[in-house]
Design an enzyme around this catalytic site. Structure first.
Site, short mmCIF file in Angstrom:
data_model
loop_
_atom_site.label_atom_id
_atom_site.label_comp_id
_atom_site.label_asym_id
_atom_site.label_seq_id
_atom_site.Cartn_x
_atom_site.Cartn_y
_atom_site.Cartn_z
N ASP A 34 154.13 -0.52 93.92
CA ASP A 34 153.67 -2.03 93.45
C ASP A 34 153.41 -1.46 92.07
O ASP A 34 152.78 -2.71 91.41
CB ASP A 34 152.65 -1.56 94.56
CG ASP A 34 151.24 -1.20 94.35
OD1 ASP A 34 151.44 -0.33 93.49
OD2 ASP A 34 150.22 -1.44 95.17
N GLY A 35 153.82 -0.22 91.19
CA GLY A 35 153.35 -0.59 90.25
C GLY A 35 152.22 0.25 90.22
O GLY A 35 152.39 0.27 88.45
N GLN A 114 144.25 -8.73 67.23
CA GLN A 114 143.09 -10.27 68.18
C GLN A 114 141.64 -9.65 67.51
O GLN A 114 140.70 -8.85 68.23
CB GLN A 114 143.58 -10.34 69.47
CG GLN A 114 144.74 -10.99 69.54
CD GLN A 114 144.93 -10.90 71.74
OE1 GLN A 114 144.24 -11.07 71.73
NE2 GLN A 114 146.56 -11.01 72.16
N HIS A 146 144.70 -1.47 61.95
CA HIS A 146 144.91 -2.94 62.30
C HIS A 146 143.82 -3.66 60.58
O HIS A 146 143.89 -3.57 58.75
CB HIS A 146 145.60 -4.69 62.83
CG HIS A 146 145.25 -5.49 61.40
ND1 HIS A 146 147.04 -5.45 60.56
CD2 HIS A 146 145.48 -6.26 61.50
CE1 HIS A 146 146.96 -7.10 59.92
NE2 HIS A 146 146.17 -7.60 60.86
N ASP A 184 151.56 -8.64 52.12
CA ASP A 184 149.90 -9.59 52.29
C ASP A 184 149.39 -9.17 51.88
O ASP A 184 149.07 -7.84 51.63
CB ASP A 184 149.92 -10.18 54.13
CG ASP A 184 149.47 -9.33 54.92
OD1 ASP A 184 149.47 -7.86 54.31
OD2 ASP A 184 150.18 -9.60 56.21
N LYS A 207 150.35 -14.72 52.05
CA LYS A 207 151.42 -14.38 53.50
C LYS A 207 150.36 -15.83 53.98
O LYS A 207 149.09 -15.68 54.21
CB LYS A 207 151.56 -13.88 53.99
CG LYS A 207 151.74 -13.64 55.05
CD LYS A 207 152.74 -12.94 56.11
CE LYS A 207 151.75 -11.79 57.22
NZ LYS A 207 152.03 -10.73 57.87
C1 R5P Z 1 150.17 -8.86 60.27
O1 R5P Z 1 149.17 -9.02 58.93
C2 R5P Z 1 150.78 -7.22 59.83
O2 R5P Z 1 149.96 -6.59 59.13
C3 R5P Z 1 151.72 -7.75 60.28
O3 R5P Z 1 152.10 -7.86 58.38
C4 R5P Z 1 152.37 -7.99 61.34
O4 R5P Z 1 151.98 -7.84 61.94
C5 R5P Z 1 154.04 -7.72 61.05
O5 R5P Z 1 154.26 -9.10 62.13
P1 R5P Z 1 155.72 -9.60 61.84
O6 R5P Z 1 156.62 -8.78 62.01
O7 R5P Z 1 156.36 -10.53 63.50
O8 R5P Z 1 155.86 -10.87 60.49
#
Ligand code: R5P
Length: 309
Positions: A34-35, A114, A146, A184, A207
């Site tokens: 069933d996974g 998130q 992140h 960014d 960005k």
């Molecule tokens: C977002 O701020 C992360 O540092 C990456 O720049 C982002 O997740 C890259 O996502 P994608 O390749 O979809 O542009």
């Protein structure tokens, strides 16, 4: 001491174990029809798991990785506590509680992005995942998270480590960049570290994310004419961020553009898209992918050494 791995992280655990002077143990792991996930500490490793500090290498990605990580930690903890309730077979080994000493190394931490509540009613998923797993271990090492701030004041120590040193070494030996670009503001500290290690110029772009597939960069003059440029980010998902940054660099005369990141997610045809925009792609093996040319193990080893004293 054992470095354990389950369905994910096996190759990293194999490279990590010798760096820590430990032995790699593959935990039993399979799926029911069933996974649902089944895991077990191998019989021959029960005594090692009980007698020494252990490290588990496991990703919290995709969603099944979170469940797998919790089940693996649960099995390890039961063995260390001597928990035998409802055991259907005879056991002649130790049954005392051997105490703390379970550390989790996460090459790729899912839900990392998130990390904020943009609208009322949302979950800060990055925090929820860490709260779940921290009940099952005595410390966590996370590679290039992140936004580490989201995991401040957890109930167990968390070490944040980075593969930028290894990425810089790989870029330097393969392409010898003249210029490092952060696509960014969020990646500035990582990209700066790479530029400093290589000893080359650095700049960044601003960005704006329109949606999951569309981003825009604010135009900026970059002194890249005739130069070899590497764009450095924490992760590449759709590749949109890198492709748009590469377009800006090419327009301004960059001779070569390379992309480097720790986590190569490469969703929805990202590698084909990247192939038409950049000359090379560098990622660690935090996630299995065809461009994983940098080992995540040394960075995780640095964090584990700090955590385990
Ligand atoms: C977002 O701020 C992360 O540092 C990456 O720049 C982002 O997740 C890259 O996502 P994608 O390749 O979809 O542009």
């Amino acid at each position: 001491m054992p470095v354990l791995s389950g369905a994910s992280g096996g190759e990293i655990a194999e490279s990590l174990a010798p760096l820590l002077g430990m032995e790699h143990v593959v935990m039993e792991s399979r799926r029911f029809p069933d996974g649902e996930s089944y895991v077990r500490v191998p019989l021959e490793s029960i005594e090692a798991v009980r007698s020494e500090t252990v490290v588990l290498v496991s990703n919290t990605f995709p969603d099944s990785g979170i469940m797998q990580t919790i089940l693996l930690l649960g099995a390890i903890n039961d063995v260390r506590r001597g928990s035998l309730s409802s055991l259907k077979e005879e056991w002649k080994g130790g049954t005392d509680d051997v105490g703390p000493g379970v550390f989790l190394a996460i090459p790729y931490y899912g839900y990392a992005r998130q990390d904020k509540r943009f609208s009322v009613g949302e979950s800060i998923s990055a925090r929820v995942v860490a709260e779940l797993i921290s009940d099952f271990c005595d410390g966590i090492v996370i590679l290039d998270l992140h936004a580490p701030e989201v995991l401040s004041e957890m109930s167990v120590p968390v070490e944040f480590v980075s593969s930028m040193k290894e990425i810089a070494e790989s870029l330097q030996s393969d392409v010898s960049p003249d210029f490092i670009l952060s696509p960014d503001k969020g990646a500035i500290s990582r990209a700066t570290e790479v530029a400093e290690l290589i000893g080359c110029e650095f700049s960044y772009l601003e960005k704006t994310r329109i949606d999951a597939h569309t981003i825009e960069h604010t135009p900026k003059d970059l002194d890249v004419s005739g130069k070899i440029v590497a764009i450095v980010d924490d992760m590449i998902s759709t590749g949109g961020t890198i492709c748009r940054a590469s377009d800006a660099l090419r327009r301004q005369g960059a001779k070569e553009v390379h992309a480097a990141c720790t986590h190569g997610l490469f969703t929805g045809g990202a590698l084909s898209r990247l192939a038409t925009h950049v000359d090379g792609v560098y990622t660690t093996d935090s996630l299995p992918n065809p461009r994983a040319n940098v080992s995540a193990a040394p960075a995780l080893a640095r964090g584990l050494e700090r955590l385990m004293g």
